[in-house]
Design a protein around this motif. Structure first.
Motif, mmCIF file in Angstrom:
data_model
loop_
_atom_site.group_PDB
_atom_site.id
_atom_site.type_symbol
_atom_site.label_atom_id
_atom_site.label_comp_id
_atom_site.label_asym_id
_atom_site.label_seq_id
_atom_site.Cartn_x
_atom_site.Cartn_y
_atom_site.Cartn_z
ATOM 1 N N ALA A 243 0.834 -1.202 0.000
ATOM 2 C CA ALA A 243 0.000 0.000 0.000
ATOM 3 C C ALA A 243 0.871 1.255 0.000
ATOM 4 O O ALA A 243 0.575 2.226 -0.702
ATOM 5 N N ILE A 244 1.967 1.221 0.770
ATOM 6 C CA ILE A 244 2.841 2.396 0.845
ATOM 7 C C ILE A 244 3.581 2.612 -0.468
ATOM 8 O O ILE A 244 3.597 3.719 -1.015
ATOM 9 N N SER A 310 6.238 14.000 -11.079
ATOM 10 C CA SER A 310 6.029 14.911 -9.949
ATOM 11 C C SER A 310 5.854 14.155 -8.638
ATOM 12 O O SER A 310 6.279 14.629 -7.580
ATOM 13 N N THR A 311 5.250 12.961 -8.695
ATOM 14 C CA THR A 311 5.115 12.161 -7.478
ATOM 15 C C THR A 311 6.479 11.695 -6.985
ATOM 16 O O THR A 311 6.801 11.799 -5.794
ATOM 17 N N LEU A 312 7.309 11.168 -7.896
ATOM 18 C CA LEU A 312 8.654 10.722 -7.510
ATOM 19 C C LEU A 312 9.488 11.886 -6.980
ATOM 20 O O LEU A 312 10.149 11.772 -5.945
ATOM 21 N N GLY A 313 9.450 13.021 -7.694
ATOM 22 C CA GLY A 313 10.196 14.186 -7.242
ATOM 23 C C GLY A 313 9.691 14.704 -5.904
ATOM 24 O O GLY A 313 10.486 15.106 -5.049
ATOM 25 N N GLY A 314 8.371 14.661 -5.714
ATOM 26 C CA GLY A 314 7.811 15.120 -4.449
ATOM 27 C C GLY A 314 8.223 14.243 -3.284
ATOM 28 O O GLY A 314 8.529 14.744 -2.188
ATOM 29 N N ILE A 315 8.241 12.921 -3.499
ATOM 30 C CA ILE A 315 8.651 12.008 -2.424
ATOM 31 C C ILE A 315 10.117 12.225 -2.064
ATOM 32 O O ILE A 315 10.494 12.211 -0.885
ATOM 33 N N VAL A 316 10.968 12.456 -3.084
ATOM 34 C CA VAL A 316 12.386 12.724 -2.818
ATOM 35 C C VAL A 316 12.556 14.024 -2.033
ATOM 36 O O VAL A 316 13.345 14.109 -1.090
ATOM 37 N N MET A 317 11.784 15.039 -2.396
ATOM 38 C CA MET A 317 11.955 16.363 -1.788
ATOM 39 C C MET A 317 11.234 16.508 -0.454
ATOM 40 O O MET A 317 11.795 17.071 0.497
ATOM 41 N N GLY A 319 9.489 13.833 1.288
ATOM 42 C CA GLY A 319 9.220 12.615 2.032
ATOM 43 C C GLY A 319 7.846 12.063 1.688
ATOM 44 O O GLY A 319 7.350 12.225 0.571
ATOM 45 N N ILE A 320 7.200 11.419 2.672
ATOM 46 C CA ILE A 320 5.922 10.770 2.415
ATOM 47 C C ILE A 320 4.853 11.779 1.997
ATOM 48 O O ILE A 320 3.928 11.445 1.245
ATOM 49 N N ASN A 321 4.961 13.033 2.470
ATOM 50 C CA ASN A 321 3.999 14.059 2.061
ATOM 51 C C ASN A 321 4.121 14.410 0.581
ATOM 52 O O ASN A 321 3.218 15.031 0.019
#
Length: 366
Positions: A243-244, A310-317, A319-321
């Motif tokens: 799920a995560i 954008s999801t991958l970049g957002g997780i890198v920048m 975290g989970i948010n």
């Protein structure tokens, strides 16, 4: 001259105080962000409750928040607690030698020697990759174990953040419309632009949170179910992990079930391996490929590849948010440029239309 100096000084102090306030609120970024997300997602529920109860803002906000707690907050807290407990049990089994990740990888290599030869063609050392995979597995289990210990040691901090989120969500549900109107009056961007940007912010936040979380729940439940049916140890843990990781578009849940299917084939459990492969590719994969464009891409009006990047970049920048922040930043980027291009084009057309009129007026005047 003196008036300009006053204005510039005031604006400089305004920027400085705003920056100081932002830094002051930075430690509470997570609770604040999720309080805003809750207010946006449950705004339709709040409106429905308001129609039933009438003009009673406190009661409306409290009832809406109670519904949110029952549907979302309490189940998520219980799920995270179960995940941490399962992770602690996994770490203890690794420490006791009941689970040996390195042996599992060696077993796969012995059954499928072509894998090592294939990787060698690209200059990838299988032994090095094996060590990294084992370290990653150990690191992940150790991280969950630390979270389990930290959850007990930092219980006050955890519940403080949770209480702060719920507290802010109450006021945002009660006074959210007034706050938006106040921001529209305060920001010097033009009311039409500000309303468009706030609408885009709300639209993308609702779509990404609801869509991604719904897909994560579906994929995690489907993955945990097939693991439980096949008798794989830790079905609940792996279901939650799926799920995560399913928050990562396209490749999420496959990061868990593909290695398990390969290992089952390596140890000779061909039927369970075939069942898991077919189920993962068709059922779990279908949930991602079909539902994500419907719940996320359609509502955010972003192309699938932009959602992925954008999801991958957002997780890198972030975290989970980042699974929300990334698409949100991308959507606002496109909204800002859309406004700029539209208004620039309109201004260009007006300028272009006015020039010929002036040119024609010359001979007529003469």
């Amino acid at each position: 001259m003196y008036a300009k100096l006053e204005t510039r000084t005031f604006l400089a102090l305004l920027v400085g105080v705003s920056l100081a306030f932002f830094l002051l609120m930075k430690p509470f970024f997570g609770p604040i962000f999720w309080a805003v997300a809750i207010a946006l997602i449950f705004h339709p529920v709040r409106e429905a409750v308001a129609r039933k109860l009438g003009d009673r803002p406190n009661s409306v906000a409290l009832l809406t928040l109670s519904i949110c707690m029952v549907i979302v907050v309490i189940p998520v807290v219980l799920l995270v607690t179960s995940l941490v407990a399962e992770g602690l049990g996994l770490y203890q089994k690794i420490q006791n030698g009941e689970i040996r990740p390195g042996e599992y990888i060696d077993r796969v290599n012995q059954s499928f020697p072509a894998i090592e030869a294939f990787l060698a063609q690209f200059g990838i050392d299988f032994s090095e990759m094996r060590d990294r995979a084992v370290n990653a597995f150990l690191g992940g289990s150790q991280f969950l174990a630390k979270q389990a210990l930290g959850l007990g040691q930092n219980t006050f901090q955890f519940f403080l953040g949770l209480a702060l989120m719920v507290y802010l969500a109450f006021f945002l549900l009660r006074d959210g419309r007034k706050l938006v109107e106040l921001l529209i009056r305060a920001l010097p961007l033009g009311d039409a632009r500000e309303r468009l940007l706030f609408a885009k912010f709300a639209e993308v936040t609702r779509a990404t949170v609801k869509g991604n979380l719904l897909i994560a729940i579906i994929q995690g439940a489907l993955g945990g179910l097939i693991f439980w049916i096949l008798g794989i140890t830790g079905a609940l843990l792996w279901g939650v992990v799926m799920a995560i990781v399913s928050l990562i578009p396209a490749i999420g849940a496959s990061l868990v079930w593909v290695p398990v299917a390969v290992y089952l084939a390596a140890v000779g459990d061909l039927v369970p391996a075939a069942v898991l492969t077919a189920y993962g590719a068709i059922v779990i994969g279908l949930a991602d490929n079909v539902l994500r464009p419907i719940f996320v891409g359609r509502d955010t009006k972003l192309p699938d590849y932009i959602v992925l990047l954008s999801t991958l970049g957002g997780i890198v920048m972030f975290g989970i948010n980042g699974f929300v922040m990334g698409p949100l930043v991308a959507a606002l980027f496109m909204a800002f440029w859309g406004i700029f291009i539209r208004e620039f084009s309109e201004n260009s057309e007006e300028t272009g239309d006015s020039a010929p009129v002036q040119e024609r007026s010359g001979p007529e005047a003469g």
